[in-house]
Design a protein around this motif. Sequence first.
Motif, PDB file in Angstrom:
ATOM      1  N   ARG A   1       4.120   2.765   6.832  1.00 48.74           N
ATOM      2  CA  ARG A   1       5.123   2.557   5.792  1.00 48.74           C
ATOM      3  C   ARG A   1       6.536   2.372   6.340  1.00 48.74           C
ATOM      4  O   ARG A   1       7.202   1.385   6.046  1.00 48.74           O
ATOM      5  CB  ARG A   1       5.071   3.727   4.795  1.00 48.74           C
ATOM      6  N   ASN A   2       7.020   3.319   7.120  1.00 52.25           N
ATOM      7  CA  ASN A   2       8.409   3.230   7.582  1.00 52.25           C
ATOM      8  C   ASN A   2       8.676   2.015   8.470  1.00 52.25           C
ATOM      9  O   ASN A   2       9.628   1.276   8.215  1.00 52.25           O
ATOM     10  CB  ASN A   2       8.837   4.521   8.262  1.00 52.25           C
ATOM     11  N   PRO A   3       7.864   1.756   9.496  1.00 51.78           N
ATOM     12  CA  PRO A   3       8.157   0.570  10.311  1.00 51.78           C
ATOM     13  C   PRO A   3       8.093  -0.749   9.523  1.00 51.78           C
ATOM     14  O   PRO A   3       8.918  -1.630   9.721  1.00 51.78           O
ATOM     15  CB  PRO A   3       7.067   0.595  11.388  1.00 51.78           C
ATOM     16  N   TYR A   4       7.135  -0.865   8.599  1.00 51.92           N
ATOM     17  CA  TYR A   4       7.034  -2.098   7.818  1.00 51.92           C
ATOM     18  C   TYR A   4       8.129  -2.163   6.758  1.00 51.92           C
ATOM     19  O   TYR A   4       8.695  -3.238   6.526  1.00 51.92           O
ATOM     20  CB  TYR A   4       5.645  -2.227   7.177  1.00 51.92           C
ATOM     21  N   GLN A   5       8.429  -1.058   6.112  1.00 49.07           N
ATOM     22  CA  GLN A   5       9.468  -1.033   5.087  1.00 49.07           C
ATOM     23  C   GLN A   5      10.822  -1.420   5.684  1.00 49.07           C
ATOM     24  O   GLN A   5      11.609  -2.092   5.054  1.00 49.07           O
ATOM     25  CB  GLN A   5       9.552   0.368   4.466  1.00 49.07           C
TER      26      GLN A   5
ATOM     27  N   MET B   1       0.837  -1.199   0.000  1.00 54.38           N
ATOM     28  CA  MET B   1       0.000   0.000   0.000  1.00 54.38           C
ATOM     29  C   MET B   1       0.875   1.254   0.000  1.00 54.38           C
ATOM     30  O   MET B   1       0.519   2.264  -0.614  1.00 54.38           O
ATOM     31  CB  MET B   1      -0.948  -0.002   1.194  1.00 54.38           C
ATOM     32  N   GLY B   2       2.021   1.181   0.659  1.00 57.37           N
ATOM     33  CA  GLY B   2       2.958   2.304   0.658  1.00 57.37           C
ATOM     34  C   GLY B   2       3.497   2.570  -0.738  1.00 57.37           C
ATOM     35  O   GLY B   2       3.643   3.725  -1.155  1.00 57.37           O
ATOM     36  N   VAL B   3       3.786   1.514  -1.484  1.00 57.40           N
ATOM     37  CA  VAL B   3       4.263   1.654  -2.864  1.00 57.40           C
ATOM     38  C   VAL B   3       3.175   2.305  -3.713  1.00 57.40           C
ATOM     39  O   VAL B   3       3.448   3.193  -4.529  1.00 57.40           O
ATOM     40  CB  VAL B   3       4.669   0.274  -3.441  1.00 57.40           C
TER      41      VAL B   3
END
Length: 169
Positions: free
Chosen positions: A55-59, A2-4
Amino acid sequence: MMGVLLEAVMKERIELKLGEYFSKPFGPCLQKIETHKLMSQEHILFLRKFKDIIRNPYQHDDEADIMNGIYMPTWPIKFESEISAEAIGDLMKNIRSGKIKPKFLPVSEIPAIRSVAKQSYDQKRAIKLFNEVHDFLIEVCKFYFKECEYQEHNLKYGTGLEKIEHYKI
């Protein structure tokens, strides 16, 4: 993923309004969107919160950050003598009856349970998060990706097809 998708939406908005192909990641895209006021404050806030919380924690695969503030009940169990099926059965009865109270531990600080707890946590919030992103996408399409926006872009910046020799035939 979803972030992408959200990053691609921001890049499309930058290209559409500024005529600029922007190849940088989510954070710089968001900064450019904000600097040039290419979206409303409400939409920018959604993207910023998504970046910081999801986004940042999962990425970066930061399970401790993802699970920060989540507590899990655990029951302290001590065996005074040998471990037996009978002793375990008695402990389970005491847990079920409430004689042994749970102790709530921060999941982010216990690597042994963090990954397992994260799977359950992700499963519980995945559909809600998907729906929030879905609703956001529908809204931004309505506001920022209208046919007139693309026509304006093409008049101002061209389509790129002008460089093809037989385009105007």
